[in-house]
Motif scaffolding. Structure first.
Motif, short mmCIF file in Angstrom:
data_model
loop_
_atom_site.label_atom_id
_atom_site.label_comp_id
_atom_site.label_asym_id
_atom_site.label_seq_id
_atom_site.Cartn_x
_atom_site.Cartn_y
_atom_site.Cartn_z
N UNK A 37 4.75 11.52 -8.02
CA UNK A 37 5.77 10.68 -7.45
C UNK A 37 6.53 10.24 -8.56
N UNK A 38 7.44 9.21 -7.65
CA UNK A 38 8.05 8.25 -7.77
C UNK A 38 8.26 7.16 -7.68
N UNK A 39 9.05 5.86 -8.05
CA UNK A 39 9.10 5.28 -7.34
C UNK A 39 10.48 4.68 -6.27
N UNK A 40 11.02 6.14 -5.87
CA UNK A 40 11.96 5.67 -4.75
C UNK A 40 11.35 6.53 -3.07
N UNK A 41 11.67 5.40 -1.86
CA UNK A 41 11.09 5.50 -1.10
C UNK A 41 12.36 5.99 -0.18
N UNK A 42 12.09 6.79 0.97
CA UNK A 42 12.98 7.17 2.33
C UNK A 42 12.60 6.53 3.65
N UNK A 43 13.37 6.28 4.17
CA UNK A 43 12.80 6.06 5.95
C UNK A 43 13.45 6.92 7.21
N UNK B 99 5.55 15.56 4.66
CA UNK B 99 4.00 15.77 4.79
C UNK B 99 3.32 14.77 5.22
N UNK B 100 1.83 14.49 5.59
CA UNK B 100 1.42 13.22 5.71
C UNK B 100 0.26 13.82 4.73
N UNK B 101 0.56 12.15 4.09
CA UNK B 101 0.08 12.01 2.70
C UNK B 101 -1.64 12.71 2.09
N UNK B 102 -2.02 12.36 3.34
CA UNK B 102 -4.02 13.17 4.04
C UNK B 102 -4.39 14.48 4.03
N UNK B 103 -3.54 14.94 4.21
CA UNK B 103 -3.07 16.90 4.75
C UNK B 103 -3.11 17.38 3.11
N UNK B 104 -2.38 16.20 1.77
CA UNK B 104 -2.00 17.15 0.84
C UNK B 104 -2.89 17.62 0.08
N UNK B 105 -3.09 18.92 -0.41
CA UNK B 105 -3.99 19.52 -1.69
C UNK B 105 -3.72 18.80 -2.67
N UNK B 106 -4.86 18.55 -3.64
CA UNK B 106 -4.03 18.42 -5.27
C UNK B 106 -4.24 19.01 -6.09
N UNK B 107 -3.44 19.79 -7.02
CA UNK B 107 -3.76 20.66 -7.89
C UNK B 107 -2.38 21.23 -6.51
N UNK C 252 15.05 7.88 10.01
CA UNK C 252 16.03 7.38 10.60
C UNK C 252 15.16 7.52 12.26
N UNK C 253 14.60 8.28 12.54
CA UNK C 253 14.02 8.67 14.30
C UNK C 253 13.28 7.90 14.32
N UNK C 254 12.68 7.03 13.85
CA UNK C 254 10.67 6.25 13.53
C UNK C 254 10.59 5.42 12.68
N UNK C 255 11.32 5.03 12.10
CA UNK C 255 11.37 3.89 10.70
C UNK C 255 10.54 4.90 9.64
N UNK C 256 9.71 5.85 9.83
CA UNK C 256 8.84 6.25 9.47
C UNK C 256 9.19 5.99 7.45
N UNK C 257 8.12 5.52 6.31
CA UNK C 257 8.49 5.29 4.87
C UNK C 257 7.73 6.79 4.69
N UNK D 168 0.79 -1.60 0.12
CA UNK D 168 -0.08 -0.46 0.08
C UNK D 168 0.98 1.11 -0.05
N UNK D 169 -0.09 2.54 -0.13
CA UNK D 169 1.46 3.89 -0.62
C UNK D 169 1.26 4.20 0.96
N UNK D 170 2.81 4.58 0.95
CA UNK D 170 2.76 4.96 2.74
C UNK D 170 1.98 6.19 3.21
#
Length: 72
Positions: free
Chosen positions: A51-57, A29-37, A59-64, A2-4
């Motif tokens: 969007x790209x096919x790349x991801x970052x993690x 940014x939290x994905x749910x807070x991003x306005x489209x446009x 360090x402090x909490x492991x969020x993707x 699923x999408x991070x």
């Protein structure tokens, strides 16, 4: 997979120096807070993040986050 829950903003390799404000490079940014446009006062012809096919993690909490590139 699923999408991070987050996206992270990065400049495209061919983006002119200084085009992306420094505070935005690497900003999460939290994905749910991003306005489209485009935001108020910005036209779609000025810049777009895709969007790209790349991801970052994070360090402090492991969020993707999915990397979104800003392109002129």
């Amino acid at each position: 997979m699923s999408e991070p829950d987050y996206i992270v903003i990065r400049p495209a390799p061919d983006l002119p120096p200084g085009f992306l404000p420094e505070r935005e490079n690497g900003r999460w940014y939290d994905r749910n807070d991003i306005p489209y446009g485009p935001p108020a006062g910005v036209t779609a012809s000025e810049a777009v993040a895709v969007p790209t096919d790349r991801f970052e993690v994070r360090d402090d909490d492991g969020a993707v986050a999915q990397v979104w590139e800003v392109r002129p």
